[in-house]
Motif scaffolding. Structure first.
Motif, short mmCIF file in Angstrom:
data_model
loop_
_atom_site.label_atom_id
_atom_site.label_comp_id
_atom_site.label_asym_id
_atom_site.label_seq_id
_atom_site.Cartn_x
_atom_site.Cartn_y
_atom_site.Cartn_z
N TYR A 67 1.62 -1.04 0.24
CA TYR A 67 -0.10 -0.13 0.01
C TYR A 67 0.12 1.15 -0.29
CZ TYR A 67 -4.63 -2.68 1.49
OH TYR A 67 -5.67 -3.41 1.13
N ASN A 68 0.47 2.26 -0.61
CA ASN A 68 1.08 3.76 -0.96
C ASN A 68 -0.07 4.63 -0.47
OD1 ASN A 68 3.59 2.87 -1.79
ND2 ASN A 68 2.75 3.15 -3.74
N LEU A 69 0.34 4.79 0.95
CA LEU A 69 -1.42 5.58 1.27
C LEU A 69 -0.46 6.90 1.77
CD1 LEU A 69 -1.07 3.13 4.42
CD2 LEU A 69 -3.12 3.67 2.62
N SER A 70 -2.04 8.04 2.44
CA SER A 70 -1.27 9.59 2.14
C SER A 70 -2.24 9.61 3.53
CB SER A 70 -1.36 10.04 1.43
OG SER A 70 -1.91 11.45 1.74
N GLN A 71 -1.98 10.32 4.58
CA GLN A 71 -3.49 11.31 5.96
C GLN A 71 -3.14 12.97 5.68
OE1 GLN A 71 -2.09 8.20 8.73
NE2 GLN A 71 -0.84 10.11 9.65
N CYS A 72 -4.20 12.51 6.57
CA CYS A 72 -3.97 14.14 7.22
C CYS A 72 -5.66 14.25 8.25
CB CYS A 72 -4.28 15.15 6.37
SG CYS A 72 -6.27 15.02 5.47
N TYR A 73 -4.81 14.79 8.93
CA TYR A 73 -6.30 15.06 9.70
C TYR A 73 -6.45 16.86 11.03
CZ TYR A 73 -1.99 13.49 13.01
OH TYR A 73 -0.68 13.19 12.78
N ALA A 74 -7.66 16.66 11.55
CA ALA A 74 -7.18 18.09 12.19
C ALA A 74 -8.03 17.77 13.70
CB ALA A 74 -7.93 18.72 11.97
N ALA A 75 -7.90 18.76 14.54
CA ALA A 75 -8.22 18.16 15.93
C ALA A 75 -8.77 19.41 16.72
CB ALA A 75 -7.33 17.58 17.08
N ALA A 76 -9.65 19.93 17.29
CA ALA A 76 -10.53 21.26 17.90
C ALA A 76 -10.64 20.33 19.42
CB ALA A 76 -11.26 21.53 17.41
N MET A 77 -10.17 21.19 20.50
CA MET A 77 -10.94 20.95 22.23
C MET A 77 -11.66 22.45 22.50
SD MET A 77 -8.49 20.02 25.29
CE MET A 77 -7.67 18.24 24.63
N GLY A 78 -12.27 22.09 23.40
CA GLY A 78 -13.15 23.24 23.88
C GLY A 78 -13.65 22.76 25.50
N MET A 79 -14.04 23.94 26.05
CA MET A 79 -14.12 24.14 27.59
C MET A 79 -15.06 25.01 27.74
SD MET A 79 -12.28 21.88 29.54
CE MET A 79 -11.85 23.19 31.59
N GLN A 80 -16.38 24.21 27.19
CA GLN A 80 -17.65 24.79 27.88
C GLN A 80 -17.84 25.26 28.96
OE1 GLN A 80 -20.28 22.34 25.93
NE2 GLN A 80 -19.22 21.64 24.10
N ASP A 81 -19.03 26.31 28.66
CA ASP A 81 -19.01 26.98 30.41
C ASP A 81 -17.88 26.76 31.37
OD1 ASP A 81 -20.87 28.27 32.25
OD2 ASP A 81 -21.44 26.37 33.01
N TYR A 82 -16.74 27.27 31.09
CA TYR A 82 -15.41 27.43 31.70
C TYR A 82 -15.14 28.64 32.34
CZ TYR A 82 -10.66 27.09 33.86
OH TYR A 82 -9.17 27.22 34.66
N GLN A 83 -14.86 29.52 33.66
CA GLN A 83 -15.40 30.43 33.62
C GLN A 83 -16.06 31.84 33.63
OE1 GLN A 83 -10.59 31.46 32.83
NE2 GLN A 83 -10.40 30.88 34.99
N GLY A 84 -17.19 31.19 33.20
CA GLY A 84 -18.64 31.68 32.47
C GLY A 84 -18.33 32.09 31.06
N GLN A 85 -17.65 31.23 29.74
CA GLN A 85 -17.24 31.45 29.10
C GLN A 85 -17.22 29.97 28.11
OE1 GLN A 85 -14.76 33.90 27.03
NE2 GLN A 85 -13.68 34.19 29.39
#
Length: 519
Positions: A315-333
């Motif tokens: 196999y010849n392969l190619s990949q990509c990815y992305a990530a997002a993190m959140g903290m909801q309702d922390y210190q009022g925002q």
């Protein structure tokens, strides 16, 4: 007990940057775990036709099976696939299912008779497109965390293992591009920018959270397709030889969402929700060669013995990815941070050799029986970089986590009327992953997907019906597959904390319809 090799990295890799994208055993397993697919006749017999032959799907199991054709054949297959999963975690249960229709197969055999007295009686050519693997599935798990454990504790452990201090961490978070610092994993940067992990007020330790409830959701899409080109010989109606060139293309997309409901003794008035989203895309192509032999050891006996060898798939392969993190309702925002999509990263995977032994017997013109055994040692799979050099770290993980897989299939076909046949089959495939396999989070890795699933032995039962109308035929099959698994939204790297284990039961349903014509 976790692998000494992996855990030792926490202590000895502090000064080593692993920001180049490292593949894991789970990247390899994604492409190598078996899935039963083919024509409805093949599926109705549980995939056991390697010695019986004379079916388009045998191009992919024993290429010599095409040598048993004495007429031309053309056929196509449509399928319906419904993978289901029941997940049980700390007293809570979730059920997930996803249905998908698919175009599973189309192919033909051109049979050319050479002569009745020549050594080679038939020279046959075949082509078949087939769906090797259908990735389409969804999965959910939820439940309480009585231990109060949180993945933030792992991030703190990785920061410490990489030799990073709270003061250093604070400085890199205030820099122009924290993700570019090779001393920190991308997850630790996301955690720092959202407050999921932060330098303590006295800069002597990292502040983390506890979790009292967690949940996970994933959506997999795509598949692996194969285009098989075959040449087969019939020698004196006793020996059949075949070779198949397989060309593969694949696409895989995955979205996952993990969350924790948090608490902190230091911040008793705060109870934010941490969310971690990942998107991953994989594309590629490959090829292999399959060699097959079927012979009748006794001239006047219908017994057939089959042998087949499959080269690795390159196999010849190619990949990509992305990530997002959140903290909801922390210190009022709400606090959010993301990596953006990575550039496409190229690498190669070489799967192991595969060996197939089969036997078939026909009782008059009415009953056919086929049984076969298949083996491949998946711990021998190898990753290489675009220049052809072994990815030693990734290959070590493969050799530690994966093992040899044994498959056994048996199928029977009975003609109850001249134009009506009934079929049944059973299949067993042993587990791909070793009992203690787990995904390791390197202290400075840029990978952000932390979940993994270890599937155990798979059992399948199949039923089929075949109808004949002169040269036309219509076949139908139903396959039920049952498999247990252990799922982990993440793996703890800290000895005193237990892994958050989810017990999973897969119960997959598949139906196939094939329409063909022999002439």
């Amino acid at each position: 007990m976790k692998s000494i090799y992996k855990l030792s990295l926490l202590a000895c890799l502090g000064g080593l940057s692993l920001t180049t994208q490292a593949q894991t055993s789970y990247n390899a397993g994604l492409l190598m775990e078996n899935q039963l697919n083919g024509t409805a006749r093949f599926m109705g017999m549980g995939g056991a036709m390697s010695a019986l032959g004379a079916d388009l799907s045998t191009l992919a199991t024993n290429p010599a099976g095409i040598g048993l054709y004495r007429s031309n054949d053309v056929a196509f297959s449509l399928g319906w696939f419904q993978p289901t999963a029941k997940a049980e975690f700390n007293g809570e249960s979730t059920d997930t299912k996803h249905s998908k229709f698919s175009f599973d197969q189309i192919g033909f055999v051109y049979s050319s008779k050479v002569g009745n007295r020549t050594a080679i009686r038939f020279l046959n050519f075949g082509f078949n497109y087939r769906k090797v693997k259908n990735f389409n599935s969804d999965f959910d798990m939820i439940g309480p965390m009585p231990s109060g454990d949180s993945y933030s504790h792992n991030i703190r452990a990785n920061l410490q293992a990489a030799g990073n201090t709270p003061e250093d961490f604070d400085n890199v978070l205030n820099s122009n591009n924290p993700l570019a610092d090779t001393n920190y994993s991308w997850l630790s940067i996301l955690a720092g920018e959202t407050g999921y992990v932060s330098p303590g007020a006295d800069n002597k330790d990292f502040d983390t959270w506890g979790a009292d409830y967690i949940g996970f959701h994933s959506e997999n899409r795509g598949g692996i397709n194969a285009y098989d080109f075959n040449l087969a010989l019939n020698i004196k109606d006793r020996v059949y030889l075949g070779v198949t060139l397989g060309v593969y293309d694949l696409d895989f997309d995955r979205y996952s969402y993990y969350y924790e409901r948090l608490f902190s003794d230091k911040l008793p008035d705060e109870s934010p929700l941490m969310t971690l989203e990942n998107q991953y895309s994989l594309e590629g192509s490959g090829f292999d060669i399959k060699l097959g032999l079927i012979f009748r050891p006794m001239e006047y006996s219908p017994l057939r013995i089959g042998l087949a060898v499959h080269t690795p798939i390159w196999y010849n392969l190619s990949q990509c990815y992305a990530a997002a993190m959140g903290m909801q309702d922390y210190q009022g925002q709400d606090w959010n941070s993301s990596t953006g999509f990575t550039d496409w990263y190229d690498y190669s995977l070489r799967t192991p050799w595969k060996f197939n032994l089969s036997a078939a017997y026909t009782f008059g013109q009415n009953v056919a029986l086929d049984a076969e055994y298949e083996y491949a040692d998946y711990s021998k799979a190898k990753f290489t970089d675009p220049n052809g050099y072994d990815l030693d770290y990734s290959n070590q993980l493969v050799s530690e986590d994966l093992k040899g897989v044994h498959s056994f299939r048996i199928g029977v076909e009975g003609r109850i009327f001249d134009d009506i046949s009934l079929r049944a089959g059973y299949g067993y495939t042993s587990a791909l992953y070793k009992e203690l396999a787990y995904k390791y989070d390197a202290p400075t890795a840029i990978e952000t997907d932390i979940d993994y699933m270890n599937n155990y032995d798979a059992h399948s039962l199949s039923l089929g019906l075949g109808l004949r109308f002169g040269g036309f035929y219509a076949d139908m099959a139903y396959v039920y597959t049952h498999q247990k698994a252990d799922f982990y939204p993440y793996s703890n790297m800290i000895f005193e904390q237990a892994d958050p284990l989810t017990k999973v039961t897969h119960a997959d349903n598949r139906a196939v319809f094939t329409l063909g014509y022999r002439f």
